[in-house]
Design a protein around this motif. Sequence first.
Motif: not given
Length: 123
Positions: A38-40, A90-93, A110-116
């Motif tokens: 995902f990205r933000q 351009t974003a945080v992935y 999704y339960k688990y996420w990375g730090q980006g």
Amino acid sequence: VQLQASGGGLVQAGASLRLSCAASGLRKPFRNYALGWFRQAPGKGREFLAAVNWSDKYYGDSVKGRFTISRDNAENTVYLQMSNLKVEDTAVYYCAASENLYATRSQSQYKYWGQGTQVTVSS
């Protein structure tokens, strides 16, 4: 479960970049997790990019044909190969993992996420 994303950086429009996300502390074999990217972007919500389960891959419309998701179950790692990058990429992935192999586009799956990891594309 911990996810560590890496590979972001500053690139020019049209360039390629590969993101990696390494998983550790798994409760099950890595192959039993659905994985997503995902990205933000600033001021925007989190956007689905790609997902992979045992055999199927899914892509968001904005990246279809430019981004490719893959996984290496021996290395507990999921990748996102990005090509023909645009300024609007351009974003945080973020990478994410789910014990539900039917997880695809929805963040809530999704339960688990990375730090980006930050990706910045300049014109």
